[in-house]
Scaffold this motif. Structure first.
Motif, PDB file in Angstrom:
ATOM      1  N   LEU A   1      57.493  43.785  39.193  1.00 27.61           N
ATOM      2  CA  LEU A   1      56.365  42.944  38.786  1.00 27.61           C
ATOM      3  C   LEU A   1      55.448  43.705  37.839  1.00 27.61           C
ATOM      4  N   LEU A   2      55.097  44.931  38.225  1.00 28.69           N
ATOM      5  CA  LEU A   2      54.224  45.752  37.390  1.00 28.69           C
ATOM      6  C   LEU A   2      54.927  46.136  36.089  1.00 28.69           C
ATOM      7  N   LEU A   3      56.212  46.424  36.176  1.00 31.65           N
ATOM      8  CA  LEU A   3      56.967  46.777  34.975  1.00 31.65           C
ATOM      9  C   LEU A   3      57.005  45.609  33.993  1.00 31.65           C
TER      10      LEU A   3
ATOM     11  N   ILE B   1      62.578  38.783  38.001  1.00 31.55           N
ATOM     12  CA  ILE B   1      61.371  39.349  38.604  1.00 31.55           C
ATOM     13  C   ILE B   1      60.446  39.905  37.527  1.00 31.55           C
ATOM     14  N   LEU B   2      61.015  40.507  36.487  1.00 27.21           N
ATOM     15  CA  LEU B   2      60.200  40.991  35.368  1.00 27.21           C
ATOM     16  C   LEU B   2      59.420  39.847  34.725  1.00 27.21           C
ATOM     17  N   ILE B   3      60.067  38.713  34.555  1.00 26.18           N
ATOM     18  CA  ILE B   3      59.395  37.546  33.972  1.00 26.18           C
ATOM     19  C   ILE B   3      58.249  37.096  34.869  1.00 26.18           C
TER      20      ILE B   3
ATOM     21  N   PHE C   1      44.662  44.783  40.916  1.00 27.15           N
ATOM     22  CA  PHE C   1      44.856  46.159  40.463  1.00 27.15           C
ATOM     23  C   PHE C   1      44.847  46.258  38.943  1.00 27.15           C
ATOM     24  N   VAL C   2      45.612  45.401  38.255  1.00 19.91           N
ATOM     25  CA  VAL C   2      45.699  45.527  36.799  1.00 19.91           C
ATOM     26  C   VAL C   2      44.399  45.080  36.119  1.00 19.91           C
ATOM     27  N   ARG C   3      43.626  44.213  36.763  1.00 16.75           N
ATOM     28  CA  ARG C   3      42.365  43.765  36.171  1.00 16.75           C
ATOM     29  C   ARG C   3      41.276  44.824  36.299  1.00 16.75           C
ATOM     30  N   ARG C   4      41.293  45.562  37.387  1.00 10.88           N
ATOM     31  CA  ARG C   4      40.202  46.489  37.670  1.00 10.88           C
ATOM     32  C   ARG C   4      40.531  47.941  37.362  1.00 10.88           C
ATOM     33  N   SER C   5      41.796  48.222  37.059  1.00 10.24           N
ATOM     34  CA  SER C   5      42.197  49.611  36.842  1.00 10.24           C
ATOM     35  C   SER C   5      42.381  49.905  35.358  1.00 10.24           C
TER      36      SER C   5
ATOM     37  N   MET D   1      52.613  36.320  35.930  1.00 13.07           N
ATOM     38  CA  MET D   1      51.613  36.246  36.995  1.00 13.07           C
ATOM     39  C   MET D   1      50.535  37.311  36.854  1.00 13.07           C
ATOM     40  N   LEU D   2      50.893  38.510  36.464  1.00 17.63           N
ATOM     41  CA  LEU D   2      49.895  39.575  36.341  1.00 17.63           C
ATOM     42  C   LEU D   2      49.084  39.455  35.060  1.00 17.63           C
ATOM     43  N   SER D   3      49.571  38.658  34.119  1.00 15.14           N
ATOM     44  CA  SER D   3      48.812  38.418  32.889  1.00 15.14           C
ATOM     45  C   SER D   3      47.825  37.271  33.048  1.00 15.14           C
ATOM     46  N   ASP D   4      47.926  36.536  34.139  1.00 15.87           N
ATOM     47  CA  ASP D   4      47.048  35.388  34.389  1.00 15.87           C
ATOM     48  C   ASP D   4      45.630  35.876  34.693  1.00 15.87           C
ATOM     49  N   GLN D   5      44.681  35.479  33.892  1.00 15.47           N
ATOM     50  CA  GLN D   5      43.299  35.936  34.042  1.00 15.47           C
ATOM     51  C   GLN D   5      42.419  34.945  34.803  1.00 15.47           C
ATOM     52  N   ARG D   6      42.990  33.862  35.264  1.00 14.50           N
ATOM     53  CA  ARG D   6      42.197  32.880  35.997  1.00 14.50           C
ATOM     54  C   ARG D   6      41.801  33.425  37.368  1.00 14.50           C
TER      55      ARG D   6
END
Length: 337
Positions: A189-191, A58-60, A147-151, A65-70
């Motif tokens: 996921l966030l971790l 899940i960490l992977i 969340f991670v893109r806008r925060s 997925m959260l690093s994907d900027q598309r």
């Protein structure tokens, strides 16, 4: 072309091996007082130090997925992300419905039918329970991406800190709305994103994370063994749950160690690791087929110190081979993507 991140391959490999180990040792866990103590302790010890396996997967996922900027494409996401996992899960669940009816006494269709009738809320085979909490995470990922893109980093760390607090509360049975499994699994996921994108990959940082993870593993084994011995039967409390702080720390340790060492391996090592990683989902789905005779016919007599590695090699190697065979044809490759 996007450069391949090599340490993800290493993390998938070690997680796959740990998952198999957990399933191989299962017959020993409840044998306290039946088999010699050193054998029981070995099996339970391996169990205690391997609980990070599923969380690492899940960490992977979170890191990638959260690093994907598309820009988010709902159609692509459903077809290529969610569908890639959901469809094989359904097909293999049906396969394991049939396998569940087999025992050393033959095939009992009533057992398979009962398993099928409960499949809407219970996995058809023990290892497929992973998908019941992993697939719902695909509905959380788009919101975490936003969340991670806008925060700010502070907001990300605050949410992560709140999640870590709830994993601590859950460990010590302080339950509340925060105990919902979707929330407790979503935090991984966030971790994964923070460990990959925000935490420096330096020896000092990795040493601290490693120390915390090692202490968590020692504590986990101690608590399970001491509680079981005191009560005279195998008892784990929540120490082996995937949703508790001790397992979070252990999974973080493995992730960061793979990140630190995974990019410096030789080309030959990366080739082998990459091949295994490519088939890690296939290994996960298929390995119980090759463990079935071990469990049904009791082919685990002996000390777990050698039985566990032997069956890891047998079931892991066989499932890797079958997964590779599936991948050679477009007609079957989609079953083990």
């Amino acid at each position: 072309m996007k450069q391949r991140v090599l340490f993800f391959d290493l993390a998938r490999c070690v997680a796959a091996v740990a998952v198999i180990a957990i399933h191989v040792l299962a017959p020993y866990r409840h044998e306290l007082g039946v088999i010699p103590f050193d054998q029981w302790f070995t099996a339970v010890g391996v169990n205690g130090i391997s609980r990070w396996a599923v969380p690492v997967f899940i960490l992977i996922t979170g890191a990638l997925m959260l690093s994907d900027q598309r820009p988010f494409d709902a159609k692509y996401y459903v077809q290529r992300r969610l569908g890639k996992v959901l469809v094989p899960f359904i097909i293999w669940s049906l396969f394991y419905v049939v396998l569940s009816g087999f025992s050393k006494g033959g095939f009992d269709s009533s057992v398979s039918l009962e398993v099928l009738s409960e499949s809407y809320h219970h996995s058809t085979y023990y290892h497929l329970g992973f998908f019941y909490y992993f697939i719902p995470l695909y509905f959380v990922i788009p919101f975490l991406q936003i969340f991670v893109r806008r925060s700010s980093d502070s907001a990300v760390y605050a949410l992560l800190g709140a999640w870590l607090l709830t994993t601590t509360l859950f460990l010590f049975r302080i339950d509340g709305p925060w105990s919902h499994q979707l929330w407790l699994y979503s935090g991984y996921l966030l971790l994964g994103y923070v460990l990959y994108q925000k935490l420096p990959n330096t020896r000092g940082v990795v040493s601290v994370v490693g120390l915390l993870g090692a202490l968590a593993l020692i504590t986990t084994v101690y608590m399970v063994v001491s509680t079981s011995v005191d009560l005279g039967e195998y008892k784990v409390g929540r120490w082996l749950s995937y949703k508790t702080l001790n397992v979070v720390l252990a999974a973080s340790m493995v992730f960061m160690l793979c990140r630190y060492f995974g990019e410096g391996l030789s080309d030959q090592a990366n080739k082998v690791i990459g091949f295994i990683s490519q088939h890690s989902l296939g290994i996960y789905i298929l390995h119980p087929i090759f463990l079935w005779p071990m469990k049904e016919f009791g082919w685990y007599q002996g000390h777990p110190a050698w039985v566990i590695p032997v069956w890891i090699v047998i079931s892991g190697g066989a499932s890797l081979w079958v997964s590779w065979l599936f991948s050679r044809s477009n007609k079957t490759s989609w079953l083990l993507p």
